[in-house]
Scaffold this motif. Structure first.
Motif, PDB file in Angstrom:
ATOM      1  N   LEU A 179      34.583  45.448  39.141  1.00 54.10           N
ATOM      2  CA  LEU A 179      35.940  45.895  39.415  1.00 54.10           C
ATOM      3  C   LEU A 179      36.597  46.535  38.200  1.00 54.10           C
ATOM      4  O   LEU A 179      37.772  46.912  38.257  1.00 54.10           O
ATOM      5  N   GLU A 180      35.862  46.665  37.111  1.00 57.41           N
ATOM      6  CA  GLU A 180      36.409  47.339  35.945  1.00 57.41           C
ATOM      7  C   GLU A 180      36.564  48.837  36.223  1.00 57.41           C
ATOM      8  O   GLU A 180      35.880  49.384  37.098  1.00 57.41           O
ATOM      9  N   PRO A 181      37.449  49.508  35.502  1.00 58.52           N
ATOM     10  CA  PRO A 181      37.598  50.964  35.703  1.00 58.52           C
ATOM     11  C   PRO A 181      36.285  51.689  35.431  1.00 58.52           C
ATOM     12  O   PRO A 181      35.599  51.416  34.440  1.00 58.52           O
ATOM     13  N   VAL A 182      35.931  52.583  36.309  1.00 59.77           N
ATOM     14  CA  VAL A 182      34.653  53.294  36.214  1.00 59.77           C
ATOM     15  C   VAL A 182      34.917  54.768  35.948  1.00 59.77           C
ATOM     16  O   VAL A 182      36.051  55.260  36.024  1.00 59.77           O
TER      17      VAL A 182
ATOM     18  N   LEU B 203      36.141  45.883  46.342  1.00 64.14           N
ATOM     19  CA  LEU B 203      37.411  46.594  46.381  1.00 64.14           C
ATOM     20  C   LEU B 203      38.100  46.423  47.721  1.00 64.14           C
ATOM     21  O   LEU B 203      39.325  46.230  47.793  1.00 64.14           O
ATOM     22  N   LEU B 204      37.351  46.506  48.819  1.00 63.01           N
ATOM     23  CA  LEU B 204      37.929  46.291  50.149  1.00 63.01           C
ATOM     24  C   LEU B 204      38.452  44.871  50.295  1.00 63.01           C
ATOM     25  O   LEU B 204      39.540  44.644  50.841  1.00 63.01           O
TER      26      LEU B 204
ATOM     27  N   THR C 206      23.246  38.156  38.260  1.00 66.87           N
ATOM     28  CA  THR C 206      22.660  38.958  39.330  1.00 66.87           C
ATOM     29  C   THR C 206      23.799  39.736  39.979  1.00 66.87           C
ATOM     30  O   THR C 206      24.925  39.761  39.473  1.00 66.87           O
ATOM     31  N   LEU C 207      23.514  40.349  41.092  1.00 64.84           N
ATOM     32  CA  LEU C 207      24.539  41.133  41.767  1.00 64.84           C
ATOM     33  C   LEU C 207      25.667  40.260  42.300  1.00 64.84           C
ATOM     34  O   LEU C 207      26.827  40.701  42.371  1.00 64.84           O
ATOM     35  N   HIS C 208      25.370  39.001  42.645  1.00 64.14           N
ATOM     36  CA  HIS C 208      26.362  38.125  43.270  1.00 64.14           C
ATOM     37  C   HIS C 208      26.716  36.909  42.414  1.00 64.14           C
ATOM     38  O   HIS C 208      27.698  36.223  42.732  1.00 64.14           O
TER      39      HIS C 208
ATOM     40  N   VAL D 199      26.850  49.886  43.555  1.00 66.18           N
ATOM     41  CA  VAL D 199      27.937  50.692  44.104  1.00 66.18           C
ATOM     42  C   VAL D 199      28.401  50.120  45.439  1.00 66.18           C
ATOM     43  O   VAL D 199      29.617  50.021  45.704  1.00 66.18           O
ATOM     44  N   VAL D 200      27.466  49.724  46.288  1.00 62.91           N
ATOM     45  CA  VAL D 200      27.832  49.128  47.581  1.00 62.91           C
ATOM     46  C   VAL D 200      28.591  47.826  47.367  1.00 62.91           C
ATOM     47  O   VAL D 200      29.608  47.562  48.038  1.00 62.91           O
TER      48      VAL D 200
END
Length: 509
Positions: free
Chosen positions: A408-411, A270-271, A195-197, A263-264
Motif C-alpha cells: 500500500l506504499e506509494p508506487v 486497495l479495494l 510472503t505475499l500474504h 499487483v493483483v
C-alpha cells in the motif's frame, strides 16, 4: 678453585620454557647422591641430543597449554547473572553438551521460573529435527523477556530453522551460523521473512554467516526482504554468493518492479481499504453531527452557550499550551470548576500539571511515544555504538503491529509497470568474504545512491533510516577499484560509529 654444582642440578644450557629438569636422584633416606659432571656444550652447528624424558615433559606441557587455551570448547553449561551477587539469570550458554529430550524435559521445568531470561545460546549441542521442534515448543513457556536465540554449529538435514520465525514467534535476534544451510534452507528462511500474504514482524537481526548459501539462496532471501519491514540487521558473510545473488539483494534496496501476483494483491488491498473507509465515514459523520446538535440544544437551554463554547476552545488551547491554564482558572472561576467535575477524564488532570510538556498533553498515549522519541534522538548524534543503535532501532519495530502493508506504499508507474520503493528499513547488510565481482558492485552502487537520496534524515525517530552499513570486503574484486571506493565514500557519512570517530579526530586537531 673448583666450584660445586648447584643444589638444583641444572645443566649449563638453559631449559626450555614449560619444562623441568632434575639431574639429582633422592634416596630413601633423603640424601642426595653424587651428581654427574655437567655435559659440555655441543659444537656450533650440531644439535643437542634429545632426552626422551624431556620430550615427554614438553609434550605434556604443550598439551596442557592447548587445553587451557581451548577450554571454551569443553562441554559446558553456563549462566550469566544480572549481578554477581544475585540469582537472576539473564543468559544460558550450553557448549558441546548434547541436548536430548531428557535435557529438554528438565528445561521445561526450569525455564518458566527464569523471569528475566533474555538469551539462550546452543553451540554444537547435536540438535535434530525432533529436538528442535521440542525446543521451539518450550519457548512460549519462557518469560516475555526472551529475545535472543543462538543455535550455532548445529547442522540439521531437514533445515527446519525457519520454524523459529513463525508468526507467533517473539524472537528478535536469531543467529544460525555454521549450520550448513544451503539454498533450500535459505528458501525456507526467505519465506519465513515474508510472503505475499504474511510477514514476520518481530525479527530484528538474522545471522546466516558461515553457511553454504549460493546465488539461488540469496535470491530467496532477497524475495523475503521485498515485503518485510522489521528486519534491521542481516549477515550473509562467508557464504558462496556470486554476482547473480548480489544483483537480487541490491535490487530490493532500490525501486523494484512488482510481479503480477503482487499487483493483483495490491489492488485487492486497495479495494478492501476503500470499502472500510466508506463504511466508517458516513456513520461517523452522522454520529458527530447529531452529537454537536444535542450539545447545542443543551447549551441553549442552560443559556450559557457562548461562555461554554469559549471555554471549550480555551480548553483545547490549554492542551497545546499549558501556560494558558492558569489564566483560565483565574478568569472563568466557577465555570471551570463545573467542567472539572463533569469532565470525563482529562479535566481532573488539567488542573494540576502546569509544567507538563505540550507534546505530552496533546497526545492520548503519553509515556511510550515519548520514550521512543527521546531514544530516537540519540541516533543523530552518533554517540552510541552499533549495538546501541540496533537496540534503539528495535524500539521502532515495537510499533509494527500498526505497520502499513508495503504493497500500500506509494508506487511509481513506468512503461506500464508498477514499481515499489525499495526496502529502507534494513540498516546493516554484511556480505563479507563471498564471491562478488565488480558486476555486483555496480548494482550495490546504484542501490546505495538511491538510499542516500531518498532516506529520511536521522532526526526523524519514526521514519526509516535506510542502509547505514554495507560490508563488501574480501570479495573477488580489487579493493582499490573506483566502484568500491565510491560505495565507501557514500557510506562513510552514514555510519554513525565512523562518523563519530571522524568528528572526534577533527575536534582533537
Amino acid at each position: 678453585m673448583s666450584s660445586e654444582p648447584s643444589s638444583t642440578g641444572t645443566s649449563p644450557r638453559t631449559p626450555r620454557p614449560g619444562t623441568q629438569k632434575s639431574s639429582g636422584a633422592v634416596t630413601k633416606k633423603g640424601e642426595r647422591t653424587k651428581e654427574k659432571p655437567a655435559a659440555p656444550l655441543p659444537p656450533v652447528g650440531e644439535e643437542e641430543p634429545k632426552n626422551p624424558d624431556d620430550q615427554r615433559l614438553s609434550a605434556s606441557c604443550s598439551q596442557n597449554s592447548l587445553e587451557s587455551k581451548y577450554v571454551f570448547f569443553r562441554p559446558t553449561i553456563q549462566v550469566e547473572l544480572e549481578q554477581e551477587d544475585s540469582k537472576v539469570v539473564k543468559e544460558i550458554y550450553i557448549r558441546g553438551w548434547r541436548v536430548e529430550d531428557r535435557i529438554l524435559g528438565i528445561f521445561s521445568k526450569c525455564l518458566p521460573s527464569l523471569s528475566q531470561l533474555q538469551a539462550i545460546n546452543f553451540w554444537k549441542v547435536g540438535l535434530t529435527d525432533n529436538t528442535l521442534a521440542t525446543f521451539i515448543a518450550l519457548l512460549p513457556l519462557c518469560s516475555s523477556t526472551l529475545r535472543k536465540v543462538s543455535l550455532e554449529g548445529n547442522p540439521i538435514p531437514e533445515q527446519s530453522y525457519y520454524k523459529l520465525m513463525g508468526l507467533d514467534s517473539t524472537i528478535a535476534h536469531l543467529s544460525l551460523r555454521n549450520n550448513n544451510i544451503d539454498d533450500y534452507g535459505a528458501q525456507l528462511l526467505g519465506q519465513a521473512l515474508s510472503t505475499l500474504h504474511t510477514s514476520n514482524r518481530t525479527l530484528v537481526s538474522l545471522n546466516l554467516a558461515f553457511n553454504h548459501i549460493g546465488d539461488e539462496g540469496a535470491g530467496y532471501i532477497a524475495d523475503g526482504l521485498r515485503l518485510n519491514r522489521s528486519l534491521l540487521w542481516l549477515s550473509l558473510a562467508h557464504n558462496r554468493i556470486q554476482d547473480k545473488g548480489a544483483l537480487k539483494l541490491a535490487e530490493v534496496l532500490r525501486p523494484f518492479e512488482l510481479t503480477h501476483k503482487e499487483v493483483v494483491e495490491r489492488r485487492r488491498l486497495l479495494l478492501e481499504k476503500g470499502s472500510q473507509e466508506r463504511s466508517r465515514s458516513p456513520s461517523s459523520s452522522r454520529h458527530g453531527d447529531s452529537k454537536t446538535d444535542r450539545d447545542r440544544d443543551k447549551l441553549q437551554m442552560v443559556g450559557i452557550s457562548n461562555i461554554t463554547l469559549v471555554d471549550k476552545s480555551e480548553k483545547m488551547q490549554t492542551i497545546k499550551t499549558p501556560k494558558g491554564l492558569g489564566k483560565k482558572k483565574e478568569k472563568t472561576g466557577e465555570v471551570v470548576k463545573k467542567e472539572e467535575k463533569s469532565g470525563p477524564g482529562q479535566s481532573p488532570t488539567q488542573g494540576t500539571p502546569k509544567k507538563e510538556d505540550a507534546s505530552k498533553a496533546g497526545k492520548g498515549k503519553v509515556t511510550i511515544p515519548e520514550q521512543k522519541m527521546s531514544k530516537g534522538k540519540g541516533t543523530k548524534t552518533g554517540s552510541k555504538e552499533k549495538r546501541s543503535i540496533l537496540l534503539e532501532s528495535e524500539q521502532l519495530v515495537v510499533e509494527t503491529t500498526e505497520m502499513v502493508n508495503p504493497l500500500l506504499e506509494p508506487v511509481e508507474h513506468r512503461d506500464g509497470k508498477v514499481f515499489l520503493p525499495g526496502n529502507k528499513v534494513l540498516l546493516h547488510l554484511n556480505l563479507l568474504r563471498n564471491r562478488i565481482t565488480e558486476v555486483g558492485l555496480e548494482a550495490f552502487l546504484t542501490a546505495v545512491q538511491y538510499q542516500v537520496q531518498v532516506s529520511k534524515p536521522k532526526t526523524s525517530a519514526k521514519g526509516p533510516l535506510g542502509l547505514l552499513w554495507l560490508s563488501l570486503a574480501k570479495n573477488c574484486f580489487d579493493p582499490q577499484c573506483p566502484t568500491y571506493t565510491m560505495i565507501q565514500e557514500l557510506m562513510l557519512p552514514r555510519d554513525p560509529v565512523k562518523a563519530k570517530v571522524k568528528e572526534e579526530e577533527g575536534t582533537a586537531i
